[in-house]
Motif scaffolding. Structure first.
Motif, PDB file in Angstrom:
ATOM      1  N   PRO A 106      -2.040   2.132   3.275  1.00 58.47           N
ATOM      2  CA  PRO A 106      -1.124   1.425   2.376  1.00 58.47           C
ATOM      3  C   PRO A 106      -1.652   0.059   1.941  1.00 58.47           C
ATOM      4  O   PRO A 106      -1.513  -0.321   0.775  1.00 58.47           O
ATOM      5  CB  PRO A 106       0.154   1.286   3.213  1.00 58.47           C
ATOM      6  CG  PRO A 106       0.093   2.413   4.189  1.00 58.47           C
ATOM      7  CD  PRO A 106      -1.353   2.546   4.526  1.00 58.47           C
TER       8      PRO A 106
ATOM      9  N   ALA B 205       2.283  -4.025   5.066  1.00 60.22           N
ATOM     10  CA  ALA B 205       1.626  -2.718   5.150  1.00 60.22           C
ATOM     11  C   ALA B 205       0.661  -2.671   6.333  1.00 60.22           C
ATOM     12  O   ALA B 205       0.639  -1.703   7.095  1.00 60.22           O
ATOM     13  CB  ALA B 205       0.887  -2.429   3.844  1.00 60.22           C
TER      14      ALA B 205
ATOM     15  N   LEU C  45      -4.347   0.588  -0.717  1.00 60.76           N
ATOM     16  CA  LEU C  45      -3.763   0.903  -2.019  1.00 60.76           C
ATOM     17  C   LEU C  45      -3.244  -0.351  -2.712  1.00 60.76           C
ATOM     18  O   LEU C  45      -3.469  -0.556  -3.909  1.00 60.76           O
ATOM     19  CB  LEU C  45      -2.620   1.907  -1.840  1.00 60.76           C
ATOM     20  CG  LEU C  45      -3.001   3.357  -1.526  1.00 60.76           C
ATOM     21  CD1 LEU C  45      -1.746   4.183  -1.282  1.00 60.76           C
ATOM     22  CD2 LEU C  45      -3.812   3.961  -2.670  1.00 60.76           C
TER      23      LEU C  45
ATOM     24  N   GLU D 147      -0.595   6.954   6.039  1.00 62.67           N
ATOM     25  CA  GLU D 147      -0.679   7.858   4.903  1.00 62.67           C
ATOM     26  C   GLU D 147      -0.978   7.084   3.621  1.00 62.67           C
ATOM     27  O   GLU D 147      -0.692   5.895   3.512  1.00 62.67           O
ATOM     28  CB  GLU D 147       0.629   8.646   4.765  1.00 62.67           C
ATOM     29  CG  GLU D 147       0.937   9.476   6.010  1.00 62.67           C
ATOM     30  CD  GLU D 147       1.968  10.547   5.735  1.00 62.67           C
ATOM     31  OE1 GLU D 147       2.312  10.741   4.547  1.00 62.67           O
ATOM     32  OE2 GLU D 147       2.408  11.173   6.692  1.00 62.67           O
ATOM     33  N   TRP D 148      -1.543   7.801   2.654  1.00 59.62           N
ATOM     34  CA  TRP D 148      -1.945   7.165   1.394  1.00 59.62           C
ATOM     35  C   TRP D 148      -0.759   7.087   0.432  1.00 59.62           C
ATOM     36  O   TRP D 148      -0.743   7.672  -0.651  1.00 59.62           O
ATOM     37  CB  TRP D 148      -3.104   7.913   0.769  1.00 59.62           C
ATOM     38  CG  TRP D 148      -4.366   7.726   1.552  1.00 59.62           C
ATOM     39  CD1 TRP D 148      -4.862   8.536   2.517  1.00 59.62           C
ATOM     40  CD2 TRP D 148      -5.272   6.625   1.446  1.00 59.62           C
ATOM     41  NE1 TRP D 148      -6.027   8.022   3.034  1.00 59.62           N
ATOM     42  CE2 TRP D 148      -6.311   6.844   2.390  1.00 59.62           C
ATOM     43  CE3 TRP D 148      -5.333   5.475   0.659  1.00 59.62           C
ATOM     44  CZ2 TRP D 148      -7.376   5.967   2.560  1.00 59.62           C
ATOM     45  CZ3 TRP D 148      -6.386   4.599   0.819  1.00 59.62           C
ATOM     46  CH2 TRP D 148      -7.396   4.837   1.749  1.00 59.62           C
ATOM     47  N   ASN D 149       0.253   6.340   0.840  1.00 63.83           N
ATOM     48  CA  ASN D 149       1.398   6.038  -0.007  1.00 63.83           C
ATOM     49  C   ASN D 149       1.999   4.723   0.485  1.00 63.83           C
ATOM     50  O   ASN D 149       1.550   4.170   1.492  1.00 63.83           O
ATOM     51  CB  ASN D 149       2.429   7.172   0.022  1.00 63.83           C
ATOM     52  CG  ASN D 149       2.934   7.471   1.419  1.00 63.83           C
ATOM     53  OD1 ASN D 149       3.482   6.598   2.088  1.00 63.83           O
ATOM     54  ND2 ASN D 149       2.739   8.707   1.877  1.00 63.83           N
ATOM     55  N   LEU D 150       3.016   4.255  -0.234  1.00 64.62           N
ATOM     56  CA  LEU D 150       3.606   2.953   0.096  1.00 64.62           C
ATOM     57  C   LEU D 150       4.985   3.078   0.734  1.00 64.62           C
ATOM     58  O   LEU D 150       5.727   2.088   0.804  1.00 64.62           O
ATOM     59  CB  LEU D 150       3.691   2.093  -1.170  1.00 64.62           C
ATOM     60  CG  LEU D 150       2.364   1.815  -1.887  1.00 64.62           C
ATOM     61  CD1 LEU D 150       2.600   0.957  -3.120  1.00 64.62           C
ATOM     62  CD2 LEU D 150       1.365   1.151  -0.946  1.00 64.62           C
ATOM     63  N   ARG D 151       5.314   4.268   1.248  1.00 59.16           N
ATOM     64  CA  ARG D 151       6.632   4.447   1.833  1.00 59.16           C
ATOM     65  C   ARG D 151       6.837   3.618   3.093  1.00 59.16           C
ATOM     66  O   ARG D 151       7.978   3.337   3.476  1.00 59.16           O
ATOM     67  CB  ARG D 151       6.882   5.931   2.129  1.00 59.16           C
ATOM     68  CG  ARG D 151       7.172   6.770   0.886  1.00 59.16           C
ATOM     69  CD  ARG D 151       7.758   8.127   1.252  1.00 59.16           C
ATOM     70  NE  ARG D 151       6.734   8.985   1.838  1.00 59.16           N
ATOM     71  CZ  ARG D 151       5.970   9.812   1.153  1.00 59.16           C
ATOM     72  NH1 ARG D 151       6.096   9.875  -0.171  1.00 59.16           N
ATOM     73  NH2 ARG D 151       5.081  10.582   1.750  1.00 59.16           N
ATOM     74  N   SER D 152       5.752   3.235   3.747  1.00 62.09           N
ATOM     75  CA  SER D 152       5.889   2.444   4.973  1.00 62.09           C
ATOM     76  C   SER D 152       6.123   0.960   4.695  1.00 62.09           C
ATOM     77  O   SER D 152       6.393   0.187   5.620  1.00 62.09           O
ATOM     78  CB  SER D 152       4.629   2.593   5.833  1.00 62.09           C
ATOM     79  OG  SER D 152       3.480   2.105   5.153  1.00 62.09           O
TER      80      SER D 152
END
Length: 302
Positions: A121, A163, A124, A170-175
Protein backbone atom coordinates in the motif's frame (compact mmCIF):
# COMPACT_ATOMS: atom_id res chain seq x y z
CA UNK A 1 52.73 48.74 -8.29
CA UNK A 2 49.79 46.88 -6.78
CA UNK A 3 48.79 43.38 -7.75
CA UNK A 4 45.31 42.71 -9.07
CA UNK A 5 42.86 41.07 -6.72
CA UNK A 6 42.49 37.43 -7.74
CA UNK A 7 39.08 36.47 -9.08
CA UNK A 8 36.93 34.40 -6.78
CA UNK A 9 36.87 30.72 -7.65
CA UNK A 10 33.61 29.58 -9.24
CA UNK A 11 31.40 27.46 -6.98
CA UNK A 12 31.87 23.70 -7.19
CA UNK A 13 29.23 21.46 -8.73
CA UNK A 14 28.49 20.08 -5.26
CA UNK A 15 27.85 23.54 -3.81
CA UNK A 16 25.58 24.39 -6.74
CA UNK A 17 23.62 21.17 -6.30
CA UNK A 18 23.27 21.83 -2.56
CA UNK A 19 22.02 25.32 -3.37
CA UNK A 20 19.56 23.83 -5.88
CA UNK A 21 18.01 21.48 -3.30
CA UNK A 22 17.91 24.24 -0.63
CA UNK A 23 20.22 22.30 1.69
CA UNK A 24 20.80 25.46 3.71
CA UNK A 25 17.04 25.92 4.25
CA UNK A 26 15.81 22.96 6.31
CA UNK A 27 12.52 24.70 7.14
CA UNK A 28 11.15 23.40 3.83
CA UNK A 29 11.56 19.70 4.56
CA UNK A 30 10.61 20.16 8.23
CA UNK A 31 7.20 21.39 7.06
CA UNK A 32 6.71 17.99 5.42
CA UNK A 33 8.37 15.97 8.16
CA UNK A 34 6.38 16.92 11.27
CA UNK A 35 2.88 15.96 10.02
CA UNK A 36 4.29 12.79 8.47
CA UNK A 37 5.93 11.74 11.73
CA UNK A 38 2.84 12.73 13.72
CA UNK A 39 0.79 10.41 11.51
CA UNK A 40 3.42 7.68 11.83
CA UNK A 41 3.28 7.80 15.64
CA UNK A 42 -0.53 7.81 15.66
CA UNK A 43 -0.75 4.90 13.21
CA UNK A 44 1.84 2.87 15.17
CA UNK A 45 0.19 3.80 18.49
CA UNK A 46 3.56 5.01 19.74
CA UNK A 47 7.18 4.40 18.77
CA UNK A 48 7.16 3.20 15.12
CA UNK A 49 10.63 1.62 15.14
CA UNK A 50 13.92 2.77 13.67
CA UNK A 51 13.22 1.36 10.22
CA UNK A 52 10.06 3.36 9.53
CA UNK A 53 11.49 6.45 11.23
CA UNK A 54 14.53 6.34 8.94
CA UNK A 55 12.47 5.63 5.81
CA UNK A 56 10.10 8.55 6.33
CA UNK A 57 12.70 11.01 7.57
CA UNK A 58 15.17 10.34 4.76
CA UNK A 59 12.38 9.99 2.21
CA UNK A 60 10.95 13.36 3.20
CA UNK A 61 14.30 15.12 2.80
CA UNK A 62 14.99 13.40 -0.53
CA UNK A 63 11.59 14.09 -2.06
CA UNK A 64 11.56 17.71 -0.96
CA UNK A 65 14.99 18.07 -2.58
CA UNK A 66 13.77 16.41 -5.77
CA UNK A 67 10.75 18.71 -5.78
CA UNK A 68 13.05 21.75 -5.65
CA UNK A 69 14.80 20.49 -8.79
CA UNK A 70 11.54 20.13 -10.70
CA UNK A 71 10.17 23.42 -9.38
CA UNK A 72 13.25 25.39 -10.39
CA UNK A 73 13.22 23.93 -13.90
CA UNK A 74 9.52 24.69 -14.33
CA UNK A 75 9.84 28.23 -12.92
CA UNK A 76 13.18 29.25 -14.42
CA UNK A 77 11.63 31.81 -16.78
CA UNK A 78 9.56 33.33 -13.97
CA UNK A 79 12.25 33.25 -11.29
CA UNK A 80 14.59 35.61 -13.12
CA UNK A 81 11.98 38.37 -12.70
CA UNK A 82 11.65 37.89 -8.92
CA UNK A 83 14.37 39.36 -6.71
CA UNK A 84 14.18 36.55 -4.14
CA UNK A 85 14.64 33.79 -6.73
CA UNK A 86 16.72 35.43 -9.47
CA UNK A 87 19.98 33.83 -8.31
CA UNK A 88 18.79 30.23 -8.21
CA UNK A 89 21.30 27.98 -10.04
CA UNK A 90 18.96 26.88 -12.84
CA UNK A 91 17.71 30.43 -13.39
CA UNK A 92 21.24 31.81 -13.74
CA UNK A 93 22.36 28.91 -15.93
CA UNK A 94 24.96 27.71 -13.42
CA UNK A 95 23.12 24.37 -13.41
CA UNK A 96 21.58 23.17 -16.67
CA UNK A 97 18.02 21.97 -17.00
CA UNK A 98 19.31 18.49 -17.81
CA UNK A 99 21.51 18.41 -14.71
CA UNK A 100 18.66 19.56 -12.47
CA UNK A 101 16.26 16.96 -13.85
CA UNK A 102 18.84 14.18 -13.56
CA UNK A 103 19.55 15.15 -9.96
CA UNK A 104 15.84 15.23 -9.19
CA UNK A 105 15.36 11.82 -10.80
CA UNK A 106 18.28 10.34 -8.85
CA UNK A 107 16.94 11.63 -5.54
CA UNK A 108 13.46 10.30 -6.37
CA UNK A 109 14.87 6.88 -7.20
CA UNK A 110 16.74 6.71 -3.90
CA UNK A 111 13.55 7.69 -2.08
CA UNK A 112 11.62 5.03 -4.00
CA UNK A 113 14.22 2.49 -2.93
CA UNK A 114 13.41 3.37 0.68
CA UNK A 115 9.67 2.94 0.05
CA UNK A 116 10.33 -0.50 -1.44
CA UNK A 117 11.44 -1.63 2.03
CA UNK A 118 7.93 -1.00 3.41
CA UNK A 119 4.80 -2.66 1.98
CA UNK A 120 2.52 -2.68 -1.11
CA UNK A 121 0.00 0.00 0.00
CA UNK A 122 2.80 2.47 0.78
CA UNK A 123 4.47 1.70 -2.56
CA UNK A 124 1.21 2.36 -4.42
CA UNK A 125 0.75 5.67 -2.64
CA UNK A 126 4.29 6.73 -3.53
CA UNK A 127 3.37 6.87 -7.24
CA UNK A 128 0.45 9.20 -6.53
CA UNK A 129 2.65 11.34 -4.28
CA UNK A 130 5.24 11.70 -7.04
CA UNK A 131 2.60 12.65 -9.62
CA UNK A 132 1.16 15.39 -7.41
CA UNK A 133 4.64 16.73 -6.60
CA UNK A 134 5.47 17.01 -10.30
CA UNK A 135 2.12 18.64 -11.08
CA UNK A 136 2.42 21.44 -8.52
CA UNK A 137 4.87 23.76 -10.34
CA UNK A 138 2.62 23.76 -13.39
CA UNK A 139 -0.57 24.37 -11.37
CA UNK A 140 0.52 28.00 -10.97
CA UNK A 141 -0.32 28.56 -14.63
CA UNK A 142 -3.92 27.36 -14.49
CA UNK A 143 -5.29 27.37 -10.92
CA UNK A 144 -6.25 30.44 -8.93
CA UNK A 145 -5.01 28.75 -5.74
CA UNK A 146 -2.20 26.37 -6.71
CA UNK A 147 -1.32 26.13 -3.02
CA UNK A 148 -4.13 23.56 -2.77
CA UNK A 149 -2.12 21.23 -5.01
CA UNK A 150 0.96 21.87 -2.88
CA UNK A 151 -1.16 21.05 0.16
CA UNK A 152 -1.93 17.60 -1.22
CA UNK A 153 1.71 17.04 -2.18
CA UNK A 154 3.00 18.14 1.23
CA UNK A 155 0.44 15.96 3.03
CA UNK A 156 0.84 12.67 1.17
CA UNK A 157 3.28 11.39 3.75
CA UNK A 158 0.31 11.02 6.13
CA UNK A 159 -1.55 8.17 4.35
CA UNK A 160 1.82 6.65 3.39
CA UNK A 161 2.82 6.59 7.06
CA UNK A 162 -0.47 4.89 7.98
CA UNK A 163 -0.05 2.39 5.17
CA UNK A 164 3.48 1.47 6.25
CA UNK A 165 2.75 1.36 9.99
CA UNK A 166 -0.41 -0.73 9.67
CA UNK A 167 1.42 -3.32 7.59
CA UNK A 168 -1.01 -4.11 4.77
CA UNK A 169 0.29 -6.84 2.49
CA UNK A 170 -2.04 -6.60 -0.53
CA UNK A 171 -1.71 -4.35 -3.57
CA UNK A 172 -4.64 -2.10 -2.71
CA UNK A 173 -5.41 0.76 -0.33
CA UNK A 174 -8.11 -0.90 1.75
CA UNK A 175 -5.77 -1.06 4.75
CA UNK A 176 -5.43 2.75 4.82
CA UNK A 177 -8.19 4.04 7.15
CA UNK A 178 -10.41 7.01 6.39
CA UNK A 179 -8.85 8.80 9.35
CA UNK A 180 -5.56 8.98 7.45
CA UNK A 181 -7.24 10.75 4.53
CA UNK A 182 -9.08 13.04 6.94
CA UNK A 183 -5.77 14.03 8.54
CA UNK A 184 -4.44 14.73 5.04
CA UNK A 185 -7.36 17.08 4.38
CA UNK A 186 -6.78 18.81 7.70
CA UNK A 187 -3.08 19.24 6.99
CA UNK A 188 -3.88 20.71 3.59
CA UNK A 189 -5.34 23.73 5.37
CA UNK A 190 -2.08 24.24 7.28
CA UNK A 191 -0.20 24.22 3.96
CA UNK A 192 -2.67 26.76 2.58
CA UNK A 193 -1.98 28.97 5.60
CA UNK A 194 1.80 28.99 5.46
CA UNK A 195 2.13 28.99 1.69
CA UNK A 196 -0.24 31.93 1.44
CA UNK A 197 2.10 33.75 3.83
CA UNK A 198 4.90 32.79 1.45
CA UNK A 199 2.90 33.99 -1.56
CA UNK A 200 2.32 37.35 0.13
CA UNK A 201 6.08 37.93 -0.06
CA UNK A 202 6.05 37.63 -3.85
CA UNK A 203 2.58 39.00 -4.58
CA UNK A 204 3.73 42.15 -6.41
CA UNK A 205 6.19 40.19 -8.56
CA UNK A 206 3.62 37.48 -9.27
CA UNK A 207 1.05 40.02 -10.41
CA UNK A 208 3.60 41.58 -12.73
CA UNK A 209 4.70 38.32 -14.38
CA UNK A 210 1.31 36.57 -14.40
CA UNK A 211 1.83 33.81 -11.82
CA UNK A 212 -1.24 32.85 -9.82
CA UNK A 213 -1.31 32.36 -6.06
CA UNK A 214 -3.66 32.16 -3.10
CA UNK A 215 -2.44 35.58 -1.92
CA UNK A 216 -3.65 37.10 -5.19
CA UNK A 217 -6.89 35.11 -5.22
CA UNK A 218 -7.79 36.14 -1.67
CA UNK A 219 -6.91 39.80 -2.24
CA UNK A 220 -7.73 41.94 0.80
CA UNK A 221 -9.05 38.83 2.56
CA UNK A 222 -5.59 37.27 2.61
CA UNK A 223 -4.94 37.73 6.35
CA UNK A 224 -8.43 36.60 7.46
CA UNK A 225 -8.15 33.69 5.03
CA UNK A 226 -4.86 32.55 6.53
CA UNK A 227 -6.30 32.64 10.04
CA UNK A 228 -9.31 30.62 8.89
CA UNK A 229 -6.91 28.08 7.33
CA UNK A 230 -4.97 27.80 10.59
CA UNK A 231 -8.15 27.43 12.63
CA UNK A 232 -9.54 24.77 10.30
CA UNK A 233 -6.31 22.76 10.40
CA UNK A 234 -6.06 22.85 14.17
CA UNK A 235 -9.77 22.11 14.71
CA UNK A 236 -9.72 19.14 12.33
CA UNK A 237 -6.55 17.66 13.81
CA UNK A 238 -7.83 18.17 17.36
CA UNK A 239 -11.15 16.49 16.58
CA UNK A 240 -9.58 13.64 14.64
CA UNK A 241 -6.95 13.14 17.33
CA UNK A 242 -9.63 12.78 20.00
CA UNK A 243 -11.51 10.27 17.85
CA UNK A 244 -8.29 8.29 17.47
CA UNK A 245 -7.80 8.13 21.22
CA UNK A 246 -5.39 11.00 21.77
CA UNK A 247 -5.57 12.89 25.06
CA UNK A 248 -4.58 16.03 26.94
CA UNK A 249 -0.90 16.10 25.92
CA UNK A 250 -1.90 16.02 22.28
CA UNK A 251 -4.36 18.85 22.90
CA UNK A 252 -1.60 20.78 24.66
CA UNK A 253 0.46 20.48 21.47
CA UNK A 254 -2.52 21.76 19.47
CA UNK A 255 -2.85 24.67 21.91
CA UNK A 256 0.85 25.53 21.54
CA UNK A 257 0.40 25.53 17.77
CA UNK A 258 -2.63 27.82 18.12
CA UNK A 259 -0.59 30.31 20.14
CA UNK A 260 1.98 30.37 17.35
CA UNK A 261 -0.75 30.93 14.77
CA UNK A 262 -1.91 33.97 16.75
CA UNK A 263 1.68 35.26 16.77
CA UNK A 264 1.74 34.83 12.99
CA UNK A 265 -1.29 37.09 12.79
CA UNK A 266 0.70 39.88 14.47
CA UNK A 267 3.40 39.40 11.81
CA UNK A 268 1.26 39.24 8.67
CA UNK A 269 -1.45 41.79 9.46
CA UNK A 270 0.71 44.63 8.11
CA UNK A 271 1.50 42.59 4.98
CA UNK A 272 5.19 43.46 5.22
CA UNK A 273 7.28 41.22 2.95
CA UNK A 274 9.89 40.64 5.63
CA UNK A 275 7.36 39.82 8.35
CA UNK A 276 5.34 37.52 6.09
CA UNK A 277 8.55 35.66 5.24
CA UNK A 278 9.40 35.41 8.94
CA UNK A 279 5.97 33.91 9.61
CA UNK A 280 6.38 31.40 6.80
CA UNK A 281 9.83 30.29 7.95
CA UNK A 282 8.64 29.85 11.55
CA UNK A 283 5.84 27.48 10.61
CA UNK A 284 7.90 24.36 11.16
CA UNK A 285 7.79 25.14 14.90
CA UNK A 286 4.00 25.05 14.72
CA UNK A 287 4.18 21.60 13.16
CA UNK A 288 6.75 20.52 15.73
CA UNK A 289 4.38 21.53 18.54
CA UNK A 290 1.72 19.15 17.21
CA UNK A 291 4.31 16.39 16.75
CA UNK A 292 5.71 16.87 20.27
CA UNK A 293 2.20 16.72 21.73
CA UNK A 294 1.53 13.52 19.79
CA UNK A 295 4.74 11.82 20.98
CA UNK A 296 4.23 12.87 24.60
CA UNK A 297 0.61 11.78 24.65
CA UNK A 298 1.39 8.30 23.31
CA UNK A 299 4.48 7.88 25.51
CA UNK A 300 2.92 9.01 28.81
CA UNK A 301 -0.26 6.98 28.55
CA UNK A 302 1.68 3.74 29.11
Amino acid sequence: MTSATPAAAPPSRLSLYLQLIRWDRPAGWLLLLWPTLSALWIAADGWPGWHLLAVFTLGTVLMRSAGCCVNDVADRDFDRHVKRTAQRPVTTGAVSVKEALLLGAALSLISFGLVLTTNPPAILLSFAALAVAIAYPFAKRVLAMPQAVLGVAFSFGIPMAFAAALGGTEWNLRSVPLSAWALLVGNLFWVLAYDTEYAMVDRDDDLRIGVRSSAIALGRWDVPGIMVFYATYLALWAGLGLRLGMGRWFLLGIAAAAVQALWHFTLIRRRSRAECFTAFRANHWLGFAVFAGTVLDLALRR
